[in-house]
Design an enzyme around this catalytic site. Structure first.
Site, PDB file in Angstrom:
ATOM      1  CG  ASP A  37      -2.055   0.965   1.140  1.00 39.27           C
ATOM      2  OD1 ASP A  37      -2.310   1.485   0.028  1.00 39.27           O
ATOM      3  OD2 ASP A  37      -2.707   1.236   2.171  1.00 39.27           O
ATOM      4  CG  ASN A  85      -7.569  -2.459  -6.060  1.00 39.96           C
ATOM      5  OD1 ASN A  85      -6.623  -3.206  -5.828  1.00 39.96           O
ATOM      6  ND2 ASN A  85      -7.947  -1.510  -5.196  1.00 39.96           N
TER       7      ASN A  85
HETATM    8  C1  FPP Z   1      -1.642   0.168  -3.357  1.00 40.49           C
HETATM    9  O1  FPP Z   1      -1.276   1.504  -3.474  1.00 40.49           O
HETATM   10  C2  FPP Z   1      -1.102  -0.642  -4.442  1.00 40.49           C
HETATM   11  C3  FPP Z   1      -1.825  -1.303  -5.378  1.00 40.49           C
HETATM   12  C4  FPP Z   1      -3.291  -1.247  -5.440  1.00 40.49           C
HETATM   13  C5  FPP Z   1      -1.206  -2.105  -6.434  1.00 40.49           C
HETATM   14  C6  FPP Z   1       0.142  -2.710  -6.174  1.00 40.49           C
HETATM   15  C7  FPP Z   1       0.727  -3.061  -7.462  1.00 40.49           C
HETATM   16  C8  FPP Z   1       2.032  -3.012  -7.819  1.00 40.49           C
HETATM   17  C9  FPP Z   1       3.138  -2.707  -6.922  1.00 40.49           C
HETATM   18  C10 FPP Z   1       2.411  -3.253  -9.231  1.00 40.49           C
HETATM   19  C11 FPP Z   1       2.040  -4.567  -9.858  1.00 40.49           C
HETATM   20  C12 FPP Z   1       2.299  -5.760  -9.041  1.00 40.49           C
HETATM   21  C13 FPP Z   1       3.076  -6.836  -9.304  1.00 40.49           C
HETATM   22  C14 FPP Z   1       2.993  -7.970  -8.352  1.00 40.49           C
HETATM   23  C15 FPP Z   1       4.025  -6.952 -10.414  1.00 40.49           C
HETATM   24  P1  FPP Z   1      -2.425   2.615  -3.557  1.00 40.49           P
HETATM   25  O2  FPP Z   1      -2.572   2.965  -5.006  1.00 40.49           O
HETATM   26  O3  FPP Z   1      -3.641   2.141  -2.882  1.00 40.49           O
HETATM   27  O4  FPP Z   1      -1.738   3.776  -2.766  1.00 40.49           O
HETATM   28  P2  FPP Z   1      -2.439   4.905  -1.873  1.00 40.49           P
HETATM   29  O5  FPP Z   1      -3.148   4.197  -0.760  1.00 40.49           O
HETATM   30  O6  FPP Z   1      -1.270   5.721  -1.392  1.00 40.49           O
HETATM   31  O7  FPP Z   1      -3.343   5.668  -2.783  1.00 40.49           O
END
Ligand code: FPP
Length: 261
Positions: A37, A85
């Site tokens: 996250d 998501n």
């Molecule tokens: C949360 O950050 C992250 C995600 C929803 C996606 C995670 C994905 C990756 C790191 C890339 C693809 C994955 C792989 C396994 C290759 P957020 O967007 O919710 O952050 P925020 O809470 O700060 O808005």
């Protein structure tokens, strides 16, 4: 895989080396699950579009997969995309899928070289056909590997997983008298895998977010303020050391931390 394997990829005299030398390799968590996250906040802090946070997060994925495999962790599960998501802007969703495809294409040889077995958990059949093909190819090519099991939770929801398991169980006409927790676990995506001993969440939020609801029943939870794109082996080692200091009780009396149950 053990201390020497990890030391081979961390700079001599670094903080990582110091932390690695404190790890008790006889009491490693068997399964580490991670709620990645903070990508959006990481990007916002740099006045960049949110997707740049996801792009940067890929480097953390690489580092943590390598670190976990070298440490000798049996199962690593990363939460990449939840059933909720899809509510994000379409452009963000398509960038995430593109990054995932690119990650698999670029990292497949590394997974193979390191004997890592890859698996998707979640409703992968609802993903775009090209993404499904890429995921299936990575699963098939790594299926014979016997090293670390690397699960990516994609289009995943814990409640949805439990419902699906219940449906599969009904279809299999399981005799209610033979049903117990172990039998039910065999209908989950993680069938045959140990439950997570350690659940890591980055970026400071104190939530489970519908992740592995059944499997984390006895997991130790470790939350760090570090945002996912800044998370590296050093942070993973900190989490493992914190885990090794915990008393795991399973509802009973204090006992020293041991992996599994
Ligand atoms: C949360 O950050 C992250 C995600 C929803 C996606 C995670 C994905 C990756 C790191 C890339 C693809 C994955 C792989 C396994 C290759 P957020 O967007 O919710 O952050 P925020 O809470 O700060 O808005």
């Amino acid at each position: 895989m053990a201390l020497e394997d990890l030391l081979a990829v961390v700079p001599a005299g670094s903080a990582e080396e110091g932390l690695a030398r404190h790890v008790d390799f006889d009491r490693l968590p068997q399964h580490i699950a991670v709620i990645m996250d903070g990508n959006g906040r990481w990007a916002a802090q740099r006045h960049l579009p949110r997707v740049e946070g996801h792009r940067a997060g890929i480097e953390s994925v690489r580092d943590v997969v390598e670190g976990s495999a070298r440490l000798g962790i049996r199962v690593l599960t990363l939460y990449a995309f939840s059933v909720e998501n899809w509510k994000r802007p379409a452009s963000e969703v398509s960038t995430l899928m593109m990054l995932l495809k690119r990650y698999l294409r670029l990292e497949l040889n590394t997974l193979l070289r390191n004997n890592i077995r890859f698996k998707v958990i979640g409703r992968s059949d609802e993903l775009a056909r090209d993404v499904q093909d890429e995921l299936r190819a990575a699963e098939d090519k790594t299926a014979v590997n016997r090293g670390m099991q690397f699960n990516i939770a994609l289009n995943y929801g814990g409640r949805a997983e439990i419902i699906e398991a219940a449906k599969r169980m009904l279809i299999a006409r399981v005799d209610p008298d033979t049903l117990d927790e172990a039998r039910f676990s065999g209908f989950l995506y993680t069938a045959g895998q140990p439950d997570p001993d350690l659940l890591i969440r980055t970026s400071g939020e104190m939530r489970i977010s519908n992740f592995l609801l059944w499997q984390i029943a006895y997991a130790e939870i470790w939350v760090t303020d570090t945002l996912w794109p800044d998370f590296r082996k050093r942070n993973l080692l900190e989490a493992i050391l914190a885990y090794q200091k915990r008393d795991r009780r399973y509802g009973g009396i204090t006992q020293p931390v041991v992996a599994g149950r």
